[in-house]
Design a protein around this motif. Structure first.
Motif, short mmCIF file in Angstrom:
data_model
loop_
_atom_site.label_atom_id
_atom_site.label_comp_id
_atom_site.label_asym_id
_atom_site.label_seq_id
_atom_site.Cartn_x
_atom_site.Cartn_y
_atom_site.Cartn_z
N LYS A 51 0.83 -1.21 0.00
CA LYS A 51 0.00 0.00 0.00
C LYS A 51 0.87 1.26 0.00
N ASP A 52 1.86 1.29 0.88
CA ASP A 52 2.75 2.46 0.95
C ASP A 52 3.60 2.59 -0.30
N MET A 53 3.98 1.45 -0.88
CA MET A 53 4.75 1.48 -2.13
C MET A 53 3.92 2.06 -3.26
N ALA A 54 2.64 1.70 -3.34
CA ALA A 54 1.78 2.22 -4.39
C ALA A 54 1.65 3.73 -4.28
N THR A 55 1.54 4.24 -3.07
CA THR A 55 1.47 5.69 -2.86
C THR A 55 2.73 6.38 -3.35
N LEU A 56 3.89 5.84 -2.97
CA LEU A 56 5.17 6.41 -3.41
C LEU A 56 5.32 6.31 -4.93
N ASN A 91 4.15 10.01 -11.58
CA ASN A 91 3.20 10.95 -12.18
C ASN A 91 3.80 12.35 -12.31
N THR A 92 5.09 12.49 -12.02
CA THR A 92 5.78 13.77 -12.14
C THR A 92 6.90 13.68 -13.17
N PRO A 122 10.45 13.22 -14.81
CA PRO A 122 10.36 13.29 -16.26
C PRO A 122 9.38 12.28 -16.87
N TRP A 123 8.75 11.45 -16.04
CA TRP A 123 7.87 10.40 -16.58
C TRP A 123 6.50 10.96 -16.98
N ASN A 124 5.91 11.76 -16.11
CA ASN A 124 4.59 12.36 -16.36
C ASN A 124 3.54 11.33 -16.75
N GLU A 125 3.52 10.22 -16.01
CA GLU A 125 2.56 9.15 -16.30
C GLU A 125 1.25 9.43 -15.55
N GLU A 126 0.29 8.55 -15.68
CA GLU A 126 -1.04 8.77 -15.11
C GLU A 126 -1.49 7.59 -14.25
N TRP A 127 -0.67 7.20 -13.30
CA TRP A 127 -0.98 6.08 -12.43
C TRP A 127 -2.04 6.46 -11.40
N ALA A 133 -1.31 1.01 -9.61
CA ALA A 133 0.07 0.84 -9.15
C ALA A 133 0.16 -0.35 -8.19
N TYR A 134 -0.79 -0.47 -7.28
CA TYR A 134 -0.83 -1.58 -6.33
C TYR A 134 -0.88 -2.91 -7.09
N LYS A 135 -1.74 -2.98 -8.10
CA LYS A 135 -1.87 -4.21 -8.88
C LYS A 135 -0.54 -4.57 -9.56
#
Length: 145
Positions: free
Chosen positions: A12-17, A23-24, A26-31, A36-38
């Motif tokens: 759970k904490d890993m998914a948050t991190l 999502n910032t 240089p990746w700018n992804e949309e997780w 992310a948890y999955k």
């Protein structure tokens, strides 16, 4: 800083991190945390998985993990995900986490580490500082279907 072997209790904490990091720039992804948890849970259950979390003040501030694969000339470790909480302002946190992890891999007998990352000065520059080189003989290819 405390370093622990990564396990399912950290998910759970890993998914948050993970969301915060990827999502910032240089990746700018949309997780989302759910997706992310999955992803993280799937990877933990892969054969040859190994990972580590960095904990400061009872909070996960970094994670790095992947899997080992046997090749004809030894075991190679592929880093699948690596991120740290840059909002903490801890100078060199990524390098610290990476160095501890690499030393653990050496102790496990790993002979080579490989990874994929986005093409950016920030990402490639970080890994070059850790001794990585852009491969001359491997190219990553993809195709949308």
């Amino acid at each position: 800083m405390e370093y622990r072997e990564l396990n399912e209790t950290h998910l759970k904490d890993m998914a948050t991190l993970f969301v915060k990091a990827f999502n910032t720039y240089p990746w700018n992804e949309e997780w989302t945390e759910e997706i992310a948890y999955k992803r993280l849970a799937q990877m933990i259950n892969c054969d040859g998985f190994y990972g580590m979390v960095a904990i400061k003040d009872s909070r996960i501030v970094g994670m790095i993990f992947g899997r080992q694969e046997q090749y004809y000339n030894g075991v190679i470790f592929e880093i699948k995900e690596f991120c740290v909480d840059i909002t903490l302002g801890i100078k060199g946190l990524g390098t610290q986490v990476y160095n501890v992890f690499e030393n653990r891999l050496k102790e496990m007998g790993i002979k080579e580490i490989v990874l994929n990352t986005c093409r950016s000065d920030k990402t490639i520059g970080f890994y070059e500082k850790q001794g990585f080189k852009v491969s001359d003989n491997i190219v990553v290819m993809n195709k949308k279907v």
